[in-house]
Design an enzyme around this catalytic site. Structure first.
Site, mmCIF file in Angstrom:
data_model
loop_
_atom_site.group_PDB
_atom_site.id
_atom_site.type_symbol
_atom_site.label_atom_id
_atom_site.label_comp_id
_atom_site.label_asym_id
_atom_site.label_seq_id
_atom_site.Cartn_x
_atom_site.Cartn_y
_atom_site.Cartn_z
ATOM 1 N N LYS A 236 35.241 -27.156 -46.557
ATOM 2 C CA LYS A 236 35.003 -28.590 -46.720
ATOM 3 C C LYS A 236 33.699 -28.803 -47.496
ATOM 4 O O LYS A 236 32.714 -28.088 -47.251
ATOM 5 C CB LYS A 236 34.931 -29.233 -45.331
ATOM 6 C CG LYS A 236 34.866 -30.745 -45.309
ATOM 7 C CD LYS A 236 34.864 -31.248 -43.857
ATOM 8 C CE LYS A 236 34.799 -32.759 -43.755
ATOM 9 N NZ LYS A 236 34.773 -33.229 -42.360
ATOM 10 N N SER B 173 38.037 -36.888 -41.492
ATOM 11 C CA SER B 173 37.554 -36.752 -42.843
ATOM 12 C C SER B 173 37.895 -35.422 -43.508
ATOM 13 O O SER B 173 37.850 -35.317 -44.729
ATOM 14 C CB SER B 173 36.034 -36.948 -42.860
ATOM 15 O OG SER B 173 35.387 -35.916 -42.146
ATOM 16 N N SER C 257 37.265 -35.310 -36.987
ATOM 17 C CA SER C 257 37.563 -34.992 -38.386
ATOM 18 C C SER C 257 38.299 -33.683 -38.635
ATOM 19 O O SER C 257 38.876 -33.509 -39.702
ATOM 20 C CB SER C 257 36.276 -34.992 -39.212
ATOM 21 O OG SER C 257 35.982 -36.309 -39.590
#
Ligand code: GLN
Length: 483
Positions: free
Chosen positions: A78, A153, A177
């Protein structure tokens, strides 16, 4: 051999038996990214040259008999986790040209085994969101339905794993997330206990809530990866020096004698009927597998969302004050220092980030602190007590992950409250600091994945892997999107 059918475990076996090389795995991963990522947009950056080099090194290690569980395994990171020399945008324009100057501890630990970093994945700006629509670089699409969001996210990481572009991915989890996108993309999502893994080198969102997370195809893979990431770190004083158990030793096919609590507050109105049905079927499976399942109560659970959306913005307003146009990233000059700050932050931050900075600044300011931040911290104590009490009686708690399946783009952008409500089942874990695992539990009639969330006491991650693995084996879903 179809790359999209491989797992961390099966690829490692192929590597160990010399049926495939790390270089070939790298090429298969790259080919898949080239094939599908134009549609999915899971990646913000593909580290082609560096990954190739890592694969060559991995092959050398394996040839020398020095291969580990993750040697040569292609994965994605990420873009709010620092990998030295690579971009780390956190999905924000303000960090568009920022390059990490050191490795996050979790990266450093993983790289000791020489897995191959294929690139950096998309996210909602700084991790604020539930759909990746808040990314400054355009949204990621859900591999099961390109007209729908992948969750957020860590939507890029979840979509990259679901689409078979990499064998696992790292996420972060401040309020769900890593778990909510896992649920929406039909993959496994894991958040450890606060303090079990290092936050050093994660671009901070809410420091008292943040943890690194794992997105994987199987529970076993998540356990294998987390085994390497877990443990204390001198660079993060909130990590505890507790020994890390051998998680693989807990992967058994049944859950005989495990006491599982099902909190009634998590089966509220507003949850999609098919989500509820699939989660209830999963819970029934636990019973078939030998668990003692009981309805119970977490009386303050439903206040977690309100507390979260005060505590997190307060931490955001402090953490994001570092983006001043001087130390990091974007710098827009002004007539004087103050105007420089103003211009940089006005142009660099997106709408959701600005909203939360304002809420957080307000809620922690003199005169409002007692009414908001202090109250929210008091509610946090009640929620922690709920869990502590529940875990005196239960080994695990099982809930839905999200009230809905993957929604259409734009559906929740007009009203931020609609987006915040997506987090209703996930944030309590971060508020209490307890670990959670999301396991795919089924597909709706529309073909959209639904994940079930399992919650364990502090530092009892092994129970999550145990129960999650048993459920996954029993359900035997073998989900795969049609791409
Ligand atoms: N949806 C949560 C939020 O927007 C998720 C945060 C996170 O875990 N990074 O705050």
């Amino acid at each position: 051999m179809d790359f999209t059918d491989l797992t961390v475990k099966s690829a490692a076996e192929l590597l160990a038996h010399k049926k495939i090389s790390a270089k070939e795995l790298f090429e298969m991963s790259l080919k898949r990214i080239r094939q599908v990522d134009d549609k999915i947009h899971a990646f913000l950056y593909v580290a082609q040259e560096q990954a190739k080099q890592q694969a060559v090194e991995a092959d050398q290690l394996i040839a020398d008999g020095e291969g580990f569980a993750l040697t040569g395994i292609p994965y994605a990171v990420k873009d709010n986790i620092l990998v030295k020399g690579m971009q780390a945008t956190a999905g924000s324009k303000i960090l568009e040209n920022y390059k990490a100057t050191y490795d996050a501890t979790v990266i450093k630990k993983l790289q000791l085994e020489n897995p191959v970093i294929m690139g950096k994945t998309n996210l909602d700006e700084f991790g604020m969101g539930v759909s990746t629509e808040n990314s400054a670089f355009g949204p990621t699409k859900n591999p099961y339905d390109l007209t729908r969001v992948p969750g957020g996210s860590s939507g890029g990481s979840a979509a990259a794993v679901a689409a078979g572009e990499v064998l696992f991915a790292l996420g972060t989890d401040t309020g769900g997330s890593s778990r909510q996108p896992a649920s929406l993309c039909g993959v496994v999502g894991f958040k450890p206990t606060y303090g079990r893994a290092s936050r050093y080198g994660l671009i901070p969102l809410g420091s008292s809530l943040d943890q690194p997370g794992v997105l994987a195809k199987t529970v076993e893979d998540a356990a294998i990866v987390f085994q390497i990431m877990a443990g204390s770190d001198v660079h993060d004083s909130t990590t505890l020096p507790k020994p890390v158990p051998d998680y693989s030793a807990f992967l058994k096919p049944d859950v005989k004698g495990l006491r599982v609590g099902v909190p009634k507050e998590y089966f509220i109105e507003g949850i999609q009927p098919e989500v509820r049905q699939i989660v209830e079927q999963g819970i029934a499976k636990f019973q078939d597998l030998g668990a003692i399942v009981e309805e119970m109560s977490l009386p303050n659970a439903m206040h977690a969302l309100s507390a979260y959306y005060i505590i997190l913005p307060v931490e955001i307003s402090a953490n994001l004050s570092r983006y001043d146009g001087i130390r990091y990233g974007l710098s827009v000059p002004g007539k004087n220092l103050e105007e420089g700050y103003f211009q940089t932050r006005s142009q660099g931050f997106g709408a959701e980030v600005k909203r939360r900075i304002m809420i957080g600044t307000y809620a922690s300011s003199a005169g409002y602190y007692d009414a908001y931040y202090k109250k929210a911290k008091q509610v946090q104590v009640l929620i922690k007590q709920d869990f502590a009490r529940a875990f005196e009686r239960y080994d695990l708690i099982v809930t839905p992950t999200s009230p809905s399946t993957a929604f259409k783009f734009g559906e929740k952008t007009a009203d931020p409250i609609q987006a915040y409500l997506e987090d209703i089942f996930t944030v309590a874990l971060n508020i209490a600091g307890v670990p959670g695992l999301v396991v795919p539990a089924g597909l709706t009639s529309q073909g959209l994945p639904v994940g079930l969330q399992i919650i364990a006491p502090h530092f009892a991650e092994e129970k999550l892997f145990w129960a999650g693995h048993a459920l996954e084996q029993a359900l035997n879903l073998k989900l795969k999107p049609n791409l």
